[in-house]
Enzyme design. Structure first.
Site, PDB file in Angstrom:
ATOM      1  N   ARG A  28       0.822  -1.216   0.000  1.00  0.00           N
ATOM      2  CA  ARG A  28       0.000   0.000   0.000  1.00  0.00           C
ATOM      3  C   ARG A  28       0.854   1.262   0.000  1.00  0.00           C
ATOM      4  NH1 ARG A  28      -4.939  -1.690   4.087  1.00  0.00           N
ATOM      5  NH2 ARG A  28      -6.001  -3.012   2.584  1.00  0.00           N
ATOM      6  N   GLU A  40      -1.942  -9.168  -4.746  1.00  0.00           N
ATOM      7  CA  GLU A  40      -3.296  -9.722  -4.899  1.00  0.00           C
ATOM      8  C   GLU A  40      -3.256 -11.208  -5.234  1.00  0.00           C
ATOM      9  OE1 GLU A  40      -5.976  -8.414  -4.043  1.00  0.00           O
ATOM     10  OE2 GLU A  40      -5.454  -6.314  -3.865  1.00  0.00           O
ATOM     11  N   GLN A  45      -6.344 -17.122  -1.265  1.00  0.00           N
ATOM     12  CA  GLN A  45      -6.243 -18.372  -0.486  1.00  0.00           C
ATOM     13  C   GLN A  45      -5.115 -18.339   0.547  1.00  0.00           C
ATOM     14  OE1 GLN A  45      -8.438 -20.772  -1.460  1.00  0.00           O
ATOM     15  NE2 GLN A  45      -8.957 -20.085  -3.505  1.00  0.00           N
ATOM     16  N   THR A  46      -4.623 -17.158   0.926  1.00  0.00           N
ATOM     17  CA  THR A  46      -3.483 -17.096   1.852  1.00  0.00           C
ATOM     18  C   THR A  46      -3.776 -16.106   2.978  1.00  0.00           C
ATOM     19  OG1 THR A  46      -2.052 -17.438  -0.047  1.00  0.00           O
ATOM     20  CG2 THR A  46      -0.979 -16.683   1.948  1.00  0.00           C
ATOM     21  N   GLY A  84       0.981 -23.203  -2.135  1.00  0.00           N
ATOM     22  CA  GLY A  84      -0.086 -23.983  -2.775  1.00  0.00           C
ATOM     23  C   GLY A  84      -0.643 -23.296  -4.013  1.00  0.00           C
ATOM     24  N   TYR A  85      -1.571 -23.992  -4.680  1.00  0.00           N
ATOM     25  CA  TYR A  85      -2.194 -23.477  -5.908  1.00  0.00           C
ATOM     26  C   TYR A  85      -1.123 -22.903  -6.842  1.00  0.00           C
ATOM     27  CZ  TYR A  85      -6.306 -24.132  -3.074  1.00  0.00           C
ATOM     28  OH  TYR A  85      -7.264 -24.689  -2.267  1.00  0.00           O
ATOM     29  N   TYR A 123     -11.790  -9.924 -10.199  1.00  0.00           N
ATOM     30  CA  TYR A 123     -11.375  -9.422  -8.891  1.00  0.00           C
ATOM     31  C   TYR A 123     -10.021  -8.693  -8.982  1.00  0.00           C
ATOM     32  CZ  TYR A 123      -9.104  -9.278  -4.441  1.00  0.00           C
ATOM     33  OH  TYR A 123      -8.390  -8.819  -3.370  1.00  0.00           O
ATOM     34  N   ASP A 141     -14.433  -9.948  -3.202  1.00  0.00           N
ATOM     35  CA  ASP A 141     -13.763 -11.147  -2.677  1.00  0.00           C
ATOM     36  C   ASP A 141     -14.661 -11.753  -1.597  1.00  0.00           C
ATOM     37  OD1 ASP A 141     -13.478  -9.529  -0.454  1.00  0.00           O
ATOM     38  OD2 ASP A 141     -11.338  -9.880  -0.196  1.00  0.00           O
ATOM     39  N   GLU A 185     -10.142  -1.109  -0.792  1.00  0.00           N
ATOM     40  CA  GLU A 185      -9.301  -1.609   0.311  1.00  0.00           C
ATOM     41  C   GLU A 185     -10.101  -1.578   1.618  1.00  0.00           C
ATOM     42  OE1 GLU A 185      -5.974  -2.433  -0.275  1.00  0.00           O
ATOM     43  OE2 GLU A 185      -4.992  -0.806  -1.367  1.00  0.00           O
ATOM     44  N   CYS A 195     -16.562  -7.644  10.085  1.00  0.00           N
ATOM     45  CA  CYS A 195     -17.670  -8.540   9.723  1.00  0.00           C
ATOM     46  C   CYS A 195     -17.081  -9.914   9.402  1.00  0.00           C
ATOM     47  CB  CYS A 195     -18.437  -7.956   8.536  1.00  0.00           C
ATOM     48  SG  CYS A 195     -20.038  -8.733   8.321  1.00  0.00           S
ATOM     49  N   CYS A 202     -20.680  -7.189  15.801  1.00  0.00           N
ATOM     50  CA  CYS A 202     -21.895  -6.406  15.539  1.00  0.00           C
ATOM     51  C   CYS A 202     -22.112  -5.319  16.600  1.00  0.00           C
ATOM     52  CB  CYS A 202     -23.117  -7.309  15.482  1.00  0.00           C
ATOM     53  SG  CYS A 202     -22.979  -8.564  14.209  1.00  0.00           S
TER      54      CYS A 202
HETATM   55  S1  SF4 Z   1     -23.703  -5.463  12.097  1.00  0.00           S
HETATM   56 FE1  SF4 Z   1     -22.570  -7.385  12.222  1.00  0.00          FE
HETATM   57  S2  SF4 Z   1     -23.212  -8.547  10.451  1.00  0.00           S
HETATM   58 FE2  SF4 Z   1     -23.811  -6.452  10.093  1.00  0.00          FE
HETATM   59  S3  SF4 Z   1     -22.151  -5.531   8.946  1.00  0.00           S
HETATM   60 FE3  SF4 Z   1     -21.745  -5.127  11.104  1.00  0.00          FE
HETATM   61  S4  SF4 Z   1     -20.451  -6.843  11.778  1.00  0.00           S
HETATM   62 FE4  SF4 Z   1     -21.396  -7.421   9.844  1.00  0.00          FE
END
Ligand code: SF4
Length: 349
Positions: A28, A40, A45-46, A84-85, A123, A141, A185, A195, A202
């Site tokens: 970056r 990228e 897968q890493t 791998g891959y 992607y 992704d 990004e 998330c 949350c």
């Molecule tokens: S509230 Fe929870 S499920 Fe919804 S975007 Fe935020 S972390 Fe993700």
């Protein structure tokens, strides 16, 4: 279908979050398309910590597309060993040669030139063109798919191409024109650090009051995925053959499998069962003069791939100096091996 979208100022909230949570990653620091491309491809897968280590080593050995194009495939596979891959790095080699041929050695940064290169899909082309050329191309992704599918409570499978296209369209419309690269990004970082697949945050999430899955207390049900293909179990056996003059038998794999072009020991098929001494001797006697019938069982290791779980048995036997080609133990540092074989070599030599 993506339901009617709540009016979320996705870009503004994400960019504010990113301004204080941006991760300091080596690629970056400069918006160079070659470096972003390398990062990228490695990161597919890493895990990020492993990816950084491989990225720094790769850039040191192949600092630009010309050096990469001129390197040997064996040297490249050795650098990639353990990631791998392996088709990824072979495609990079092909792409580098295409860049020399078509783009006079200048790595392209626009979406349509990028997507024509081997190993570059939507992607990667979106990531490079948005970061290095300010193009509005949303990246999709696994982290982005999970986050958006929860945010909008999308009931279609995220494995479907239609869902991926809808999510790309949604985030491309939402991204700001001034800094699409930063937006991409930010949304990927947000998906991977907030998330998250299981331990999602949350309670402290900036989208808690927008997120349809959270508001319905159904976060665990998203993203929706198609049923996975059953993982196949397979058992295979290798015999490590060492000669009296300290050489080792190796064979380059030529099939089309995931280990194509990597080197392996003497492989004996045994119908998914461990080998018997009789079977080993019967197979080896055709090619080698055994020093004795003493066969040492080293160990069995498990190796998981996306669709297959391998149990690999390793044996060791000493033979008299054969006429067939054997490799000096001192050359092993230049020869690429599949990860489980490399681990065994490191253990026993
Ligand atoms: S509230 Fe929870 S499920 Fe919804 S975007 Fe935020 S972390 Fe993700």
């Amino acid at each position: 279908m993506i339901q009617t979208l709540p009016d979320i100022d996705l870009s503004k909230k994400l960019m504010k979050w990113y301004s204080t949570n941006k991760r300091d990653l080596p690629w970056r620091k400069i918006k160079d398309p070659y470096s972003v491309w390398v990062s990228e491809i490695i990161l597919q897968q890493t895990r990020i910590e492993t990816g950084i280590r491989y990225y720094l080593n790769f850039i040191k050995k192949y600092p630009n597309v010309k050096v990469l194009a001129r390197s040997s495939k064996q040297q490249l596979l050795k650098t990639w060993e353990g990631l791998g891959y392996y088709s990824r790095v072979l495609n990079m080699h092909k792409a580098a040669n295409q860049v020399l041929l078509i783009h006079e050695g200048v790595f392209p940064k626009d979406y349509f030139s990028l997507i024509d290169l081997p190993g570059i899909g939507d992607y990667t082309a979106s990531a490079i063109s948005s970061i290095c050329n300010n193009e509005k191309q949303g990246v999709v992704d696994g982290n982005v798919l999970r986050f958006v599918s929860r945010l909008l409570k999308i009931d279609d499978s995220i494995d479907s191409l239609t869902t991926k296209k809808q999510i790309k369209k949604y985030i491309t419309e939402k991204m700001s024109s001034s800094n699409p690269g930063d937006f991409n990004e930010a949304i990927m970082d947000f998906g991977s650090t907030v998330c998250k697949p299981k331990n999602f945050y949350c309670n402290s999430c900036i989208f808690a009051l927008d997120c349809q899955a959270n508001l319905s207390d159904l976060v665990k049900n998203y993203p929706v995925k198609s049923k996975k293909n059953k993982v196949v179990k397979k058992e295979m056996s290798y015999v490590i053959i060492l000669s009296q003059n300290q050489k080792i038998f190796l064979k380059k794999r030529s099939d089309k499998g995931i280990w194509k072009n990597l080197f392996e020991f003497f492989l004996i098929e045994s119908n998914n069962k461990p080998l018997t001494n009789e079977l080993i001797i019967e197979n080896l006697s055709k090619k080698f003069t055994l020093k004795s019938n003493k066969i040492k069982f080293i160990k069995s290791v498990k190796h998981k791939l996306s669709h297959i779980e391998l149990k690999i048995n390793f044996y060791l036997i000493k033979v008299k100096n054969p006429k067939s080609k054997m490799y000096d133990l001192s050359s092993l540092g230049r020869i690429p091996f599949p990860r489980p074989l490399k681990v065994i070599l490191d253990d026993i030599l």
